[in-house]
Design a protein around this motif. Sequence first.
Motif, PDB file in Angstrom:
ATOM      1  N   VAL A   1       9.860 -10.447  -6.287  1.00 10.87           N
ATOM      2  CA  VAL A   1       9.875  -9.741  -5.013  1.00 10.87           C
ATOM      3  C   VAL A   1       9.801  -8.241  -5.263  1.00 10.87           C
ATOM      4  CG1 VAL A   1      11.162  -9.297  -2.887  1.00 10.87           C
ATOM      5  CG2 VAL A   1      11.189 -11.585  -3.914  1.00 10.87           C
ATOM      6  N   LEU A   2       8.828  -7.599  -4.654  1.00 13.10           N
ATOM      7  CA  LEU A   2       8.663  -6.147  -4.720  1.00 13.10           C
ATOM      8  C   LEU A   2       8.780  -5.587  -3.310  1.00 13.10           C
ATOM      9  CD1 LEU A   2       5.745  -5.275  -7.182  1.00 13.10           C
ATOM     10  CD2 LEU A   2       7.990  -4.193  -7.110  1.00 13.10           C
ATOM     11  N   VAL A   3       9.684  -4.627  -3.133  1.00 15.61           N
ATOM     12  CA  VAL A   3       9.891  -4.002  -1.823  1.00 15.61           C
ATOM     13  C   VAL A   3       9.629  -2.510  -1.966  1.00 15.61           C
ATOM     14  CG1 VAL A   3      11.441  -3.702   0.127  1.00 15.61           C
ATOM     15  CG2 VAL A   3      11.645  -5.741  -1.314  1.00 15.61           C
ATOM     16  N   PRO A   4       8.396  -2.059  -1.713  1.00 17.64           N
ATOM     17  CA  PRO A   4       8.112  -0.634  -1.831  1.00 17.64           C
ATOM     18  C   PRO A   4       8.605   0.152  -0.623  1.00 17.64           C
ATOM     19  CG  PRO A   4       6.162  -1.798  -1.110  1.00 17.64           C
ATOM     20  CD  PRO A   4       7.208  -2.849  -1.363  1.00 17.64           C
ATOM     21  N   HIS A   5       8.991   1.404  -0.868  1.00 18.71           N
ATOM     22  CA  HIS A   5       9.128   2.353   0.232  1.00 18.71           C
ATOM     23  C   HIS A   5       7.714   2.834   0.537  1.00 18.71           C
ATOM     24  CE1 HIS A   5      13.622   3.489  -0.616  1.00 18.71           C
ATOM     25  NE2 HIS A   5      13.421   2.198  -0.413  1.00 18.71           N
ATOM     26  N   LEU A   6       7.242   2.591   1.721  1.00 19.99           N
ATOM     27  CA  LEU A   6       5.892   2.986   2.078  1.00 19.99           C
ATOM     28  C   LEU A   6       5.706   4.492   1.890  1.00 19.99           C
ATOM     29  CD1 LEU A   6       5.510   0.839   5.307  1.00 19.99           C
ATOM     30  CD2 LEU A   6       4.329   0.462   3.133  1.00 19.99           C
ATOM     31  N   PRO A   7       4.522   4.949   1.561  1.00 20.03           N
ATOM     32  CA  PRO A   7       4.294   6.379   1.375  1.00 20.03           C
ATOM     33  C   PRO A   7       4.756   7.189   2.587  1.00 20.03           C
ATOM     34  CG  PRO A   7       2.383   5.135   0.656  1.00 20.03           C
ATOM     35  CD  PRO A   7       3.306   4.149   1.316  1.00 20.03           C
ATOM     36  N   GLY A   8       5.595   8.198   2.318  1.00 20.98           N
ATOM     37  CA  GLY A   8       6.149   9.013   3.395  1.00 20.98           C
ATOM     38  C   GLY A   8       7.451   8.498   3.953  1.00 20.98           C
ATOM     39  N   PHE A   9       7.882   7.320   3.506  1.00 21.47           N
ATOM     40  CA  PHE A   9       9.128   6.716   3.972  1.00 21.47           C
ATOM     41  C   PHE A   9      10.102   6.609   2.795  1.00 21.47           C
ATOM     42  CE2 PHE A   9       5.923   5.364   6.910  1.00 21.47           C
ATOM     43  CZ  PHE A   9       6.548   5.260   8.142  1.00 21.47           C
ATOM     44  N   GLY A  10      11.379   6.593   3.104  1.00 23.44           N
ATOM     45  CA  GLY A  10      12.379   6.385   2.069  1.00 23.44           C
ATOM     46  C   GLY A  10      12.246   7.396   0.951  1.00 23.44           C
ATOM     47  N   SER A  11      12.225   6.905  -0.281  1.00 24.68           N
ATOM     48  CA  SER A  11      12.172   7.783  -1.450  1.00 24.68           C
ATOM     49  C   SER A  11      10.773   7.957  -2.020  1.00 24.68           C
ATOM     50  CB  SER A  11      13.110   7.237  -2.539  1.00 24.68           C
ATOM     51  OG  SER A  11      12.696   5.950  -2.961  1.00 24.68           O
ATOM     52  N   SER A  12       9.763   7.405  -1.349  1.00 25.26           N
ATOM     53  CA  SER A  12       8.391   7.588  -1.809  1.00 25.26           C
ATOM     54  C   SER A  12       7.828   8.917  -1.323  1.00 25.26           C
ATOM     55  CB  SER A  12       7.490   6.446  -1.313  1.00 25.26           C
ATOM     56  OG  SER A  12       7.803   5.239  -1.968  1.00 25.26           O
ATOM     57  N   ASP A  13       6.908   9.479  -2.084  1.00 25.32           N
ATOM     58  CA  ASP A  13       6.301  10.756  -1.724  1.00 25.32           C
ATOM     59  C   ASP A  13       5.484  10.632  -0.438  1.00 25.32           C
ATOM     60  OD1 ASP A  13       7.397  11.870  -3.981  1.00 25.32           O
ATOM     61  OD2 ASP A  13       5.523  11.854  -5.134  1.00 25.32           O
ATOM     62  N   ARG A  14       5.390  11.754   0.252  1.00 23.91           N
ATOM     63  CA  ARG A  14       4.655  11.789   1.507  1.00 23.91           C
ATOM     64  C   ARG A  14       3.217  12.229   1.283  1.00 23.91           C
ATOM     65  NH1 ARG A  14       7.179  15.382   5.992  1.00 23.91           N
ATOM     66  NH2 ARG A  14       8.333  13.453   6.384  1.00 23.91           N
ATOM     67  N   PRO A  15       2.251  11.459   1.771  1.00 21.97           N
ATOM     68  CA  PRO A  15       0.860  11.921   1.777  1.00 21.97           C
ATOM     69  C   PRO A  15       0.651  12.823   2.998  1.00 21.97           C
ATOM     70  CG  PRO A  15       0.990   9.673   2.597  1.00 21.97           C
ATOM     71  CD  PRO A  15       2.389  10.083   2.254  1.00 21.97           C
ATOM     72  N   ASP A  16       0.665  14.125   2.798  1.00 22.55           N
ATOM     73  CA  ASP A  16       0.579  15.052   3.925  1.00 22.55           C
ATOM     74  C   ASP A  16      -0.706  14.893   4.719  1.00 22.55           C
ATOM     75  OD1 ASP A  16       3.055  16.196   3.398  1.00 22.55           O
ATOM     76  OD2 ASP A  16       2.217  17.669   2.008  1.00 22.55           O
ATOM     77  N   TRP A  17      -1.728  14.319   4.079  1.00 22.91           N
ATOM     78  CA  TRP A  17      -3.026  14.157   4.736  1.00 22.91           C
ATOM     79  C   TRP A  17      -3.109  12.922   5.617  1.00 22.91           C
ATOM     80  CZ3 TRP A  17      -4.802   9.477   3.159  1.00 22.91           C
ATOM     81  CH2 TRP A  17      -4.325   8.996   1.931  1.00 22.91           C
ATOM     82  N   ALA A  18      -2.166  12.016   5.486  1.00 20.59           N
ATOM     83  CA  ALA A  18      -2.245  10.736   6.208  1.00 20.59           C
ATOM     84  C   ALA A  18      -2.042  10.946   7.707  1.00 20.59           C
ATOM     85  CB  ALA A  18      -1.208   9.763   5.667  1.00 20.59           C
ATOM     86  N   ARG A  19      -2.911  10.338   8.490  1.00 23.09           N
ATOM     87  CA  ARG A  19      -2.826  10.464   9.950  1.00 23.09           C
ATOM     88  C   ARG A  19      -3.011   9.126  10.667  1.00 23.09           C
ATOM     89  NH1 ARG A  19      -0.861  14.267   8.454  1.00 23.09           N
ATOM     90  NH2 ARG A  19      -1.100  16.454   9.092  1.00 23.09           N
ATOM     91  N   HIS A  20      -3.003   8.038   9.934  1.00 21.81           N
ATOM     92  CA  HIS A  20      -3.222   6.728  10.559  1.00 21.81           C
ATOM     93  C   HIS A  20      -2.645   5.663   9.622  1.00 21.81           C
ATOM     94  CE1 HIS A  20      -5.321   3.267  12.311  1.00 21.81           C
ATOM     95  NE2 HIS A  20      -5.570   4.025  13.356  1.00 21.81           N
ATOM     96  N   PRO A  21      -2.121   4.559  10.172  1.00 23.90           N
ATOM     97  CA  PRO A  21      -1.670   3.475   9.294  1.00 23.90           C
ATOM     98  C   PRO A  21      -2.747   2.982   8.342  1.00 23.90           C
ATOM     99  CG  PRO A  21      -0.810   3.129  11.492  1.00 23.90           C
ATOM    100  CD  PRO A  21      -1.766   4.299  11.587  1.00 23.90           C
ATOM    101  N   ARG A  22      -4.013   3.144   8.710  1.00 25.33           N
ATOM    102  CA  ARG A  22      -5.091   2.773   7.803  1.00 25.33           C
ATOM    103  C   ARG A  22      -5.004   3.564   6.496  1.00 25.33           C
ATOM    104  NH1 ARG A  22      -8.892   4.621  10.585  1.00 25.33           N
ATOM    105  NH2 ARG A  22      -9.142   2.823  11.956  1.00 25.33           N
ATOM    106  N   ASP A  23      -4.570   4.830   6.589  1.00 25.51           N
ATOM    107  CA  ASP A  23      -4.413   5.648   5.383  1.00 25.51           C
ATOM    108  C   ASP A  23      -3.316   5.092   4.486  1.00 25.51           C
ATOM    109  OD1 ASP A  23      -6.359   7.347   6.420  1.00 25.51           O
ATOM    110  OD2 ASP A  23      -4.870   8.616   7.415  1.00 25.51           O
ATOM    111  N   ILE A  24      -2.241   4.622   5.107  1.00 23.81           N
ATOM    112  CA  ILE A  24      -1.145   4.019   4.324  1.00 23.81           C
ATOM    113  C   ILE A  24      -1.623   2.708   3.704  1.00 23.81           C
ATOM    114  CG2 ILE A  24       1.239   3.226   4.383  1.00 23.81           C
ATOM    115  CD1 ILE A  24       0.834   6.220   4.981  1.00 23.81           C
ATOM    116  N   ALA A  25      -2.403   1.941   4.452  1.00 15.50           N
ATOM    117  CA  ALA A  25      -2.929   0.685   3.915  1.00 15.50           C
ATOM    118  C   ALA A  25      -3.829   0.938   2.711  1.00 15.50           C
ATOM    119  CB  ALA A  25      -3.690  -0.071   5.009  1.00 15.50           C
ATOM    120  N   LEU A  26      -4.634   2.005   2.751  1.00 18.43           N
ATOM    121  CA  LEU A  26      -5.482   2.338   1.612  1.00 18.43           C
ATOM    122  C   LEU A  26      -4.647   2.646   0.372  1.00 18.43           C
ATOM    123  CD1 LEU A  26      -8.126   4.601   3.388  1.00 18.43           C
ATOM    124  CD2 LEU A  26      -8.601   2.444   2.222  1.00 18.43           C
TER     125      LEU A  26
END
Length: 263
Positions: free
Chosen positions: A56-81
């Motif tokens: 079982v792997l439980v990631p903190h999604l980018p920009g959430f929790g302790s994961s780094d934030r992708p400042d360029w992300a503007r849509h859930p599609r960006d997080i999915a990529l």
Amino acid sequence: MTILLPSPTVNETTVADLTIRAQRKGDGPLLVVLHHSFGSPGWLPFYDDLARDFTVLVPHLPGFGSSDRPDWARHPRDIALLMRQWLRKQTDGPATIVGCGLGGWIAAGLTTMVPDALRRLVLVGAAGLLPEQGRILDQMLIAHGDYVKAAFHDPDAYVAIYGDTYEDDLLLQWDINREMVVRVAWKPYMYNRQMAPMLVEIEVPTLLVWGEHDAVVPFECAQQYARLLPEARIEIVAGSGHAVDMERPAELAALVRRHAGDR
């Protein structure tokens, strides 16, 4: 904040110059859980239950929790990529993905991009589709705590996870998570008209799980997903609100285990 079950290891992966942190436990076929918009509060009983049979792997999604934030992300599609590249670095083969709430939307979007990367898909109270009658609860209009509480049908289940007081670190984490939601999923709030036409092409066996008393994402969204996805079925968990993974972990784990074990 209550950290329920320690002992998973910390996994760090670099994707697009960002560090994505995850918790990992277990041995067996890979199963990834993508969390709600309010994040993952620690190693939950739901994860621990599944770790008996899966890695079982439980990631903190980018920009959430302790994961780094992708400042360029503007849509859930960006997080999915980003999560597609992250998943590629975890395994060469297909994985089972369980997506909860916002995580369900991201999981569905990821599946439209790379269906061969998934063996099974589980969407738990997934956002991503516009309800025809009701509305997805808008967390921007209410306090952090009130929104998270709305995800639970049983107040005691909320207290078991988060406690009965608001500690500063918890409020800060919710604030970080909400800011990321604003960046990627606010206007329009928690849906994407462009995703629905692509869902009909997904042939990944999909389990749709909704809490009987989900007050965040209307059940009609489950029915929409079921109409669009060629290989989907719905299970309703009695006595649960939106956060089935936290409120009814054993019931959800049994459903996921059965679905993931289907051949």
